[in-house]
Design a protein around this motif. Structure first.
Motif, PDB file in Angstrom:
ATOM      1  N   PRO A   1      -5.333   0.380   0.957  1.00 59.58           N
ATOM      2  CA  PRO A   1      -5.859   1.481   1.763  1.00 59.58           C
ATOM      3  C   PRO A   1      -5.183   2.841   1.550  1.00 59.58           C
ATOM      4  O   PRO A   1      -5.703   3.848   2.004  1.00 59.58           O
TER       5      PRO A   1
ATOM      6  N   THR B   1      -2.469   4.256   2.870  1.00 60.14           N
ATOM      7  CA  THR B   1      -2.164   4.857   4.174  1.00 60.14           C
ATOM      8  C   THR B   1      -0.671   4.965   4.436  1.00 60.14           C
ATOM      9  O   THR B   1      -0.253   5.080   5.585  1.00 60.14           O
TER      10      THR B   1
ATOM     11  N   THR C   1      -0.935   0.118  12.083  1.00 57.43           N
ATOM     12  CA  THR C   1      -1.546  -0.445  10.883  1.00 57.43           C
ATOM     13  C   THR C   1      -1.192  -1.918  10.804  1.00 57.43           C
ATOM     14  O   THR C   1      -0.233  -2.371  11.433  1.00 57.43           O
TER      15      THR C   1
ATOM     16  N   PHE D   1      -3.885  -1.327   6.532  1.00 54.72           N
ATOM     17  CA  PHE D   1      -5.165  -0.938   7.099  1.00 54.72           C
ATOM     18  C   PHE D   1      -4.958  -0.460   8.533  1.00 54.72           C
ATOM     19  O   PHE D   1      -4.152  -1.011   9.278  1.00 54.72           O
TER      20      PHE D   1
ATOM     21  N   ASP E   1     -13.338   2.112   4.591  1.00 53.20           N
ATOM     22  CA  ASP E   1     -12.459   1.138   3.954  1.00 53.20           C
ATOM     23  C   ASP E   1     -11.038   1.120   4.493  1.00 53.20           C
ATOM     24  O   ASP E   1     -10.350   0.120   4.403  1.00 53.20           O
ATOM     25  N   VAL E   2     -10.585   2.226   5.037  1.00 49.69           N
ATOM     26  CA  VAL E   2      -9.212   2.324   5.525  1.00 49.69           C
ATOM     27  C   VAL E   2      -9.006   1.535   6.822  1.00 49.69           C
ATOM     28  O   VAL E   2      -7.890   1.203   7.187  1.00 49.69           O
TER      29      VAL E   2
ATOM     30  N   LYS F   1     -16.061  -2.884   4.007  1.00 51.74           N
ATOM     31  CA  LYS F   1     -15.785  -2.310   2.683  1.00 51.74           C
ATOM     32  C   LYS F   1     -17.058  -2.070   1.878  1.00 51.74           C
ATOM     33  O   LYS F   1     -17.162  -2.430   0.707  1.00 51.74           O
TER      34      LYS F   1
END
Length: 142
Positions: A49, A51, A60, A65, A103-104, A110
């Motif tokens: 992801p 992030t 997360t 994610f 998607d994150v 997805k």
């Protein structure tokens, strides 16, 4: 299927065609470039992801994610007036008014179509959040 060719460790660097895809250029991890006559392309860029910049800011999961809605552990919520009144909306993160889509987001499917749908849902949720702010703080300043 014999007509599907998986290209690992490669990057599409060019797409060519006048009205549709006719060819592309692939560059492999050694820097070698290959032009291929091709009319269909499916890319899978991975399930990471990206992030890292959010770690310690919003909740997360172990893969990075972003947790949203009911998927957020109670102890990870940023406690404020809003979250004492309600739980996070379905696309809202552990910080009220901070939304994640596509998607994150942990648990997303997805797929582009669902990400677009989530984006339109987020607009409605942002409006709800702004209405809550207005109710708590009075008129918003421009």
């Amino acid at each position: 299927a014999p007509n599907i060719h998986v290209q690992l460790n490669s990057e599409v660097t060019e797409l060519h065609g006048d009205h549709h895809l006719e060819s592309l250029v692939l560059e492999n991890s050694d820097g070698e470039k290959t032009e291929m006559n091709i009319t269909n392309l499916f890319t899978f860029i991975g399930a990471k992801p990206c992030t890292e910049w959010l770690v310690g800011i919003v909740a997360t999961d172990e893969k990075g994610f972003v947790c949203t809605g009911p998927g957020i552990d109670e102890e990870e919520l940023y406690m404020c007036d809003i979250y004492t009144q309600r739980k996070p909306q379905s696309l809202e993160t552990s910080i009220p008014g901070f939304f994640a889509v596509g998607d994150v987001r942990k648990g997303s499917v997805k797929r582009v179509a669902s990400a677009v749908g989530e984006g339109s849902m987020a607009v409605s949720q942002v409006h709800q959040f702004l209405g809550e702010l207005k109710a708590i703080e009075g008129p918003l300043q421009a």
